[in-house]
Design a protein around this motif. Structure first.
Motif, PDB file in Angstrom:
ATOM      1  N   ALA A   1      39.869  44.341  41.574  1.00 12.61           N
ATOM      2  CA  ALA A   1      41.097  43.557  41.434  1.00 12.61           C
ATOM      3  C   ALA A   1      42.223  44.417  40.858  1.00 12.61           C
ATOM      4  O   ALA A   1      43.382  44.327  41.282  1.00 12.61           O
ATOM      5  N   LEU A   2      41.891  45.274  39.895  1.00 11.14           N
ATOM      6  CA  LEU A   2      42.893  46.166  39.313  1.00 11.14           C
ATOM      7  C   LEU A   2      43.386  47.176  40.336  1.00 11.14           C
ATOM      8  O   LEU A   2      44.598  47.457  40.417  1.00 11.14           O
ATOM      9  N   GLU A   3      42.488  47.724  41.126  1.00 11.31           N
ATOM     10  CA  GLU A   3      42.906  48.657  42.180  1.00 11.31           C
ATOM     11  C   GLU A   3      43.852  47.973  43.171  1.00 11.31           C
ATOM     12  O   GLU A   3      44.827  48.582  43.623  1.00 11.31           O
ATOM     13  N   HIS A   4      43.558  46.736  43.490  1.00 15.45           N
ATOM     14  CA  HIS A   4      44.426  45.991  44.420  1.00 15.45           C
ATOM     15  C   HIS A   4      45.817  45.804  43.830  1.00 15.45           C
ATOM     16  O   HIS A   4      46.827  45.984  44.528  1.00 15.45           O
TER      17      HIS A   4
ATOM     18  N   MET B   1      37.250  43.044  45.662  1.00 13.32           N
ATOM     19  CA  MET B   1      36.050  42.417  46.200  1.00 13.32           C
ATOM     20  C   MET B   1      36.367  41.000  46.627  1.00 13.32           C
ATOM     21  O   MET B   1      36.970  40.248  45.880  1.00 13.32           O
ATOM     22  N   PRO B   2      35.952  40.619  47.831  1.00 16.66           N
ATOM     23  CA  PRO B   2      36.209  39.242  48.268  1.00 16.66           C
ATOM     24  C   PRO B   2      35.546  38.236  47.355  1.00 16.66           C
ATOM     25  O   PRO B   2      34.532  38.513  46.728  1.00 16.66           O
ATOM     26  N   SER B   3      36.114  37.034  47.313  1.00 16.24           N
ATOM     27  CA  SER B   3      35.556  36.003  46.455  1.00 16.24           C
ATOM     28  C   SER B   3      34.164  35.580  46.898  1.00 16.24           C
ATOM     29  O   SER B   3      33.392  35.034  46.113  1.00 16.24           O
ATOM     30  N   ASP B   4      33.821  35.821  48.186  1.00 18.10           N
ATOM     31  CA  ASP B   4      32.504  35.452  48.674  1.00 18.10           C
ATOM     32  C   ASP B   4      31.530  36.626  48.669  1.00 18.10           C
ATOM     33  O   ASP B   4      30.520  36.614  49.381  1.00 18.10           O
TER      34      ASP B   4
ATOM     35  N   LEU C   1      27.490  44.119  35.374  1.00 20.33           N
ATOM     36  CA  LEU C   1      27.870  45.064  36.430  1.00 20.33           C
ATOM     37  C   LEU C   1      28.676  44.392  37.541  1.00 20.33           C
ATOM     38  O   LEU C   1      29.665  44.943  38.024  1.00 20.33           O
ATOM     39  N   PHE C   2      28.266  43.213  37.933  1.00 21.12           N
ATOM     40  CA  PHE C   2      28.944  42.506  39.024  1.00 21.12           C
ATOM     41  C   PHE C   2      30.366  42.122  38.618  1.00 21.12           C
ATOM     42  O   PHE C   2      31.325  42.345  39.374  1.00 21.12           O
ATOM     43  N   ASP C   3      30.505  41.568  37.427  1.00 20.29           N
ATOM     44  CA  ASP C   3      31.840  41.162  36.969  1.00 20.29           C
ATOM     45  C   ASP C   3      32.737  42.375  36.723  1.00 20.29           C
ATOM     46  O   ASP C   3      33.937  42.346  37.017  1.00 20.29           O
ATOM     47  N   ALA C   4      32.179  43.461  36.170  1.00 21.22           N
ATOM     48  CA  ALA C   4      32.972  44.670  35.934  1.00 21.22           C
ATOM     49  C   ALA C   4      33.462  45.261  37.247  1.00 21.22           C
ATOM     50  O   ALA C   4      34.605  45.728  37.349  1.00 21.22           O
ATOM     51  N   HIS C   5      32.621  45.242  38.266  1.00 22.27           N
ATOM     52  CA  HIS C   5      33.028  45.776  39.569  1.00 22.27           C
ATOM     53  C   HIS C   5      34.133  44.919  40.183  1.00 22.27           C
ATOM     54  O   HIS C   5      35.090  45.439  40.776  1.00 22.27           O
ATOM     55  N   ARG C   6      34.033  43.615  40.038  1.00 25.11           N
ATOM     56  CA  ARG C   6      35.087  42.734  40.561  1.00 25.11           C
ATOM     57  C   ARG C   6      36.421  42.986  39.854  1.00 25.11           C
ATOM     58  O   ARG C   6      37.471  43.016  40.495  1.00 25.11           O
TER      59      ARG C   6
END
Length: 205
Positions: free
Chosen positions: A131-134, A1-4, A122-127
Motif C-alpha cells: 500500500a505504501l509503494e502504491h 496487494m489486492p483486497s482479495d 507477515l501478511f499484514d506487514a506485506h499488505r
C-alpha cells in the motif's frame, strides 16, 4: 496487494493441508492450496498471493526451488514465505532458506497459535508495504505531472518575452565613478584641527 489476496498453502499431503487450513481459519484470510511446487508457481504467477506456507520436501520441484524461482522475478520476489519441514533442525537447510530471504522456517508438527501469530504479522506487514509503494508511485506521478505543467508555462513566458523584445539585449548596470577632488583644492579641516595647525605654523617660523 489486492483486497482479495490469499495465503497459499503448499504441501503434498492432504492431511497436512487440512491441518494448516484449520489452524489459519480463525484469522479470516482467504486461503488457497497447492499439492506440488509446479502448481504453487502457477498460482503465484497468476497474482493475488500475499504469503506462502511452503513445504520444503516435495516430489519434483522442492520448496527451495519454488523460492529460488520466485526471487528471480520482480513481481514475486517480495512475497513472504514460511517454509515448513518435518525433518528436524538442519543447518544447511536453514542457511539456504534464509539466504533466499525466507521469512521463517517452522518445524512440524505445527503449533497453531504460533503459526497464526507469524502469519498475521507477515501478511499484514506485506499488505502495508505494498500500500505504501502504491502511494509513493501516485505521489511521484502527481509531482511529475505538476512539474511538466509548470515547465510548459515557464517556457511559454520566455518565448513571449523574446517576441516582445526581438534582438534587444539587456545592458549590464554600470556603477558611476566617484568624482575626485582637484589636486589644488584645500581639504576642509576637521573639528579641533584648526588650533593644532596654527601651532605647527608658528613653530616653523
Amino acid at each position: 496487494m489486492p483486497s482479495d489476496a490469499r495465503i497459499l498453502i503448499v504441501d503434498d499431503h492432504e492431511d497436512t493441508l487440512y491441518a494448516l487450513e484449520s489452524a489459519l481459519a480463525p484469522l479470516g484470510y482467504r486461503l488457497g492450496r497447492a499439492t506440488s511446487g509446479d502448481e504453487a508457481l502457477k498460482q503465484v504467477l497468476r497474482g493475488q498471493v500475499g504469503l506462502l506456507l511452503l513445504d520444503v520436501r516435495m516430489p519434483g520441484v522442492s520448496g527451495l526451488d519454488v523460492v529460488r524461482y520466485m526471487r528471480r522475478l520482480e513481481q514475486t520476489q517480495h512475497i513472504p514465505v514460511i517454509l515448513l519441514t518435518g525433518f528436524g533442525p538442519d543447518h544447511e537447510l536453514t542457511s539456504a532458506a534464509f539466504a533466499l530471504g525466507v521469512a521463517d522456517l517452522v518445524m512440524k508438527p505445527i503449533d497453531p497459535w504460533a503459526l497464526r501469530t507469524k502469519v498475521r504479522y507477515l501478511f499484514d506487514a506485506h499488505r502495508r508495504h505494498l500500500a505504501l509503494e502504491h502511494e509513493v508511485r501516485e505521489l511521484r506521478a502527481l509531482v511529475k505531472g505538476h512539474s511538466e505543467d509548470h515547465g510548459d508555462d515557464h517556457g511559454n513566458d520566455h518565448r513571449d518575452d523574446h517576441r516582445e523584445n526581438p534582438g534587444e539585449e539587456q545592458a549590464a548596470p554600470t556603477t558611476p565613478h566617484p568624482t575626485l577632488p582637484h589636486p589644488d583644492a584645500r581639504v576642509p579641516l576637521q573639528r579641533g584641527q584648526g588650533a593644532h595647525t596654527e601651532e605647527l605654523e608658528q613653530d616653523r617660523t
